[in-house]
Design a protein around this motif. Structure first.
Motif, mmCIF file in Angstrom:
data_model
loop_
_atom_site.group_PDB
_atom_site.id
_atom_site.type_symbol
_atom_site.label_atom_id
_atom_site.label_comp_id
_atom_site.label_asym_id
_atom_site.label_seq_id
_atom_site.Cartn_x
_atom_site.Cartn_y
_atom_site.Cartn_z
ATOM 1 N N ALA A 102 -4.208 16.071 11.773
ATOM 2 C CA ALA A 102 -4.398 16.953 12.930
ATOM 3 C C ALA A 102 -5.368 16.323 13.919
ATOM 4 C CB ALA A 102 -4.919 18.302 12.455
ATOM 5 N N ALA A 103 -6.321 15.532 13.400
ATOM 6 C CA ALA A 103 -7.350 14.946 14.270
ATOM 7 C C ALA A 103 -6.966 13.556 14.784
ATOM 8 C CB ALA A 103 -8.666 14.856 13.498
ATOM 9 N N ARG A 104 -5.887 12.958 14.223
ATOM 10 C CA ARG A 104 -5.569 11.559 14.559
ATOM 11 C C ARG A 104 -5.111 11.396 16.013
ATOM 12 N NH1 ARG A 104 -1.450 8.235 10.973
ATOM 13 N NH2 ARG A 104 -0.044 9.941 11.508
ATOM 14 N N ARG A 105 -5.555 10.328 16.633
ATOM 15 C CA ARG A 105 -5.048 9.898 17.940
ATOM 16 C C ARG A 105 -4.784 8.398 17.822
ATOM 17 N NH1 ARG A 105 -5.158 14.544 17.752
ATOM 18 N NH2 ARG A 105 -5.912 16.087 19.237
ATOM 19 N N VAL A 106 -3.745 7.903 18.515
ATOM 20 C CA VAL A 106 -3.404 6.476 18.400
ATOM 21 C C VAL A 106 -3.202 5.863 19.780
ATOM 22 C CG1 VAL A 106 -2.288 6.636 16.133
ATOM 23 C CG2 VAL A 106 -0.938 6.972 18.187
ATOM 24 N N ALA B 232 -6.549 13.763 -1.347
ATOM 25 C CA ALA B 232 -6.072 15.146 -1.533
ATOM 26 C C ALA B 232 -5.299 15.620 -0.304
ATOM 27 C CB ALA B 232 -7.274 16.060 -1.770
ATOM 28 N N THR B 233 -4.296 16.489 -0.542
ATOM 29 C CA THR B 233 -3.445 16.953 0.560
ATOM 30 C C THR B 233 -4.261 17.665 1.647
ATOM 31 O OG1 THR B 233 -1.574 17.125 -0.910
ATOM 32 C CG2 THR B 233 -1.424 18.375 1.121
ATOM 33 N N GLU B 234 -5.259 18.473 1.254
ATOM 34 C CA GLU B 234 -6.001 19.191 2.310
ATOM 35 C C GLU B 234 -6.779 18.205 3.208
ATOM 36 O OE1 GLU B 234 -6.470 19.806 -0.953
ATOM 37 O OE2 GLU B 234 -8.585 20.011 -1.475
ATOM 38 N N VAL B 235 -7.169 17.054 2.629
ATOM 39 C CA VAL B 235 -7.892 16.041 3.429
ATOM 40 C C VAL B 235 -6.922 15.357 4.396
ATOM 41 C CG1 VAL B 235 -9.228 13.885 3.310
ATOM 42 C CG2 VAL B 235 -9.604 15.678 1.605
ATOM 43 N N VAL B 236 -5.719 14.998 3.930
ATOM 44 C CA VAL B 236 -4.779 14.314 4.837
ATOM 45 C C VAL B 236 -4.340 15.249 5.961
ATOM 46 C CG1 VAL B 236 -3.947 12.681 3.106
ATOM 47 C CG2 VAL B 236 -2.584 14.689 3.574
ATOM 48 N N LEU B 237 -4.210 16.537 5.663
ATOM 49 C CA LEU B 237 -3.794 17.471 6.726
ATOM 50 C C LEU B 237 -4.844 17.505 7.839
ATOM 51 C CD1 LEU B 237 -2.270 20.368 4.606
ATOM 52 C CD2 LEU B 237 -1.045 18.749 6.078
ATOM 53 N N LYS B 238 -6.115 17.503 7.451
ATOM 54 C CA LYS B 238 -7.190 17.498 8.454
ATOM 55 C C LYS B 238 -7.166 16.199 9.245
ATOM 56 C CE LYS B 238 -10.661 20.450 6.356
ATOM 57 N NZ LYS B 238 -11.422 20.321 5.137
ATOM 58 N N LEU C 158 0.849 -1.192 0.000
ATOM 59 C CA LEU C 158 0.000 0.000 0.000
ATOM 60 C C LEU C 158 0.881 1.236 0.000
ATOM 61 C CD1 LEU C 158 -2.917 -0.477 2.587
ATOM 62 C CD2 LEU C 158 -3.024 -0.552 0.089
ATOM 63 N N LEU C 159 0.727 2.081 -1.035
ATOM 64 C CA LEU C 159 1.410 3.374 -1.071
ATOM 65 C C LEU C 159 0.367 4.459 -0.818
ATOM 66 C CD1 LEU C 159 3.543 3.227 -4.358
ATOM 67 C CD2 LEU C 159 4.295 2.700 -2.042
ATOM 68 N N GLY C 160 0.829 5.618 -0.436
ATOM 69 C CA GLY C 160 -0.110 6.725 -0.227
ATOM 70 C C GLY C 160 0.509 7.704 0.732
ATOM 71 N N LYS C 161 0.168 8.982 0.557
ATOM 72 C CA LYS C 161 0.830 9.958 1.405
ATOM 73 C C LYS C 161 0.395 9.789 2.865
ATOM 74 C CE LYS C 161 -0.675 13.653 -1.140
ATOM 75 N NZ LYS C 161 -1.969 13.720 -1.869
ATOM 76 N N GLN C 162 1.096 10.473 3.740
ATOM 77 C CA GLN C 162 0.834 10.412 5.176
ATOM 78 C C GLN C 162 -0.632 10.766 5.432
ATOM 79 O OE1 GLN C 162 3.451 11.702 3.660
ATOM 80 N NE2 GLN C 162 4.951 10.268 4.466
ATOM 81 N N GLY C 163 -1.331 9.914 6.191
ATOM 82 C CA GLY C 163 -2.729 10.185 6.503
ATOM 83 C C GLY C 163 -3.703 9.723 5.431
ATOM 84 N N SER C 164 -3.190 9.023 4.396
ATOM 85 C CA SER C 164 -4.101 8.570 3.339
ATOM 86 C C SER C 164 -4.939 7.381 3.792
ATOM 87 C CB SER C 164 -3.313 8.212 2.070
ATOM 88 O OG SER C 164 -2.362 7.227 2.370
ATOM 89 N N GLY C 165 -4.551 6.760 4.921
ATOM 90 C CA GLY C 165 -5.340 5.645 5.445
ATOM 91 C C GLY C 165 -4.679 4.292 5.239
#
Ligand code: AP5
Ligand code: MG
Length: 222
Positions: A128-132, A119-125, A9-16
């Motif tokens: 910022a909201a992620r907790r682990v 989209a980059t604006e979606v991954v940024l959101k 799986l490839l994808g930018k940070q926060g892509s899921g």
């Protein structure tokens, strides 16, 4: 039993990638191999290696290739992944890592590389909201928190913000993605391994899209 799969799986940070890799590994009954999770486990264990990895991770830099490639090969050996396969999440991240993976798997090969496009604006959101969970790594977000007081639903661990989910580190990680990881998409496309899947929308919908894509590739005889 459903056939296994050797999937990247490839994808930018926060892509899921992490969110979906867990689901796909369960569906195809294969191992989920995440370099980020392995490095965070070493940090938690307080090993010398973990201390070094932490310096790279907290600043958003890549851990050096020789270390990363070594740890992945070790994990693939241990997990017995040669029989059923794996979902690789966060590896490879550059062409040198992809070449090393290909050499390691020979004469087998990966079945499919999926670029999870968001989209980059979606991954940024999302970041910022992620907790682990600091103990088992399960993902949450401020919008979908655990049931009780930031305590993990799975293992009762403490649910926190990741140390590299700071604005500066996120910016650096996205830059590195563009520079090192985006060329991988072209590298895999040239080898006819690549499919692009939209990673936006509810997680269940993204999972269905991914499974359909993998099944279609299989029917096409990959
Ligand atoms: P790693 O842990 O791999 O982090 P990353 O690449 O920055 O990717 P993320 O984990 O941030 O994003 P993700 O795509 O997994 O998204 P997630 O599912 O969490 O690597 C960390 C560091 O380790 C690197 O910076 C580097 O230092 C080092 N490293 C790792 N691999 C390396 C390698 N190969 N070589 C060298 N160094 C390496 O989702 C994000 C959020 O969005 C979550 O809150 C989730 O709940 C939410 N979400 C997910 N899907 C959806 C959806 N469909 N709708 C709404 N919200 C969603
Ligand atoms: Mg992840």
């Amino acid at each position: 039993m459903i056939p296994g799969v050797r999937l990247v799986l490839l994808g930018k940070q926060g892509s899921g990638k992490g969110t979906q890799a867990v689901r796909l590994a369960r569906h195809f009954v294969v191992h989920h191999v995440s370099t980020g999770d392995m490095f965070r486990a070493a940090v938690r264990a307080g090993t010398e290696f973990g201390r070094k990895a932490r310096e790279y991770m907290d600043s958003g830099e890549l851990v050096p290739d020789e270390v990363t490639i070594g740890i992945v090969k070790e994990r693939l050996e241990q997990a017995g992944t040669k029989r059923r396969g794996f979902v690789l999440d966060g590896f490879p991240r550059n062409v040198a890592q992809a070449q090393a993976l290909s050499d390691y798997l020979a004469p087998q090969d990966i079945h499919l590389v999926i670029d999870l496009e968001v989209a980059t604006e979606v991954v940024l959101k999302r970041l910022a909201a992620r907790r682990v969970c600091s103990s088992c790594g399960t993902n949450y977000s401020v919008d979908v928190p655990p049931a009780v007081n930031w305590t993990c639903d799975v293992c009762d661990g403490e649910v926190v913000q990741r140390a590299d989910d700071t604005e500066t580190a996120i910016r650096r990680r996205l830059e590195i993605y563009q520079k090192n990881t985006a060329p991988l998409v072209a590298w895999y496309k040239d080898r006819d391994h690549l499919d692009v899947v939209c990673g936006e929308g509810p997680p269940d919908e993204v999972t269905s899209r991914l499974i359909d894509t993998i099944d279609r590739r299989r029917e096409a005889g990959v």
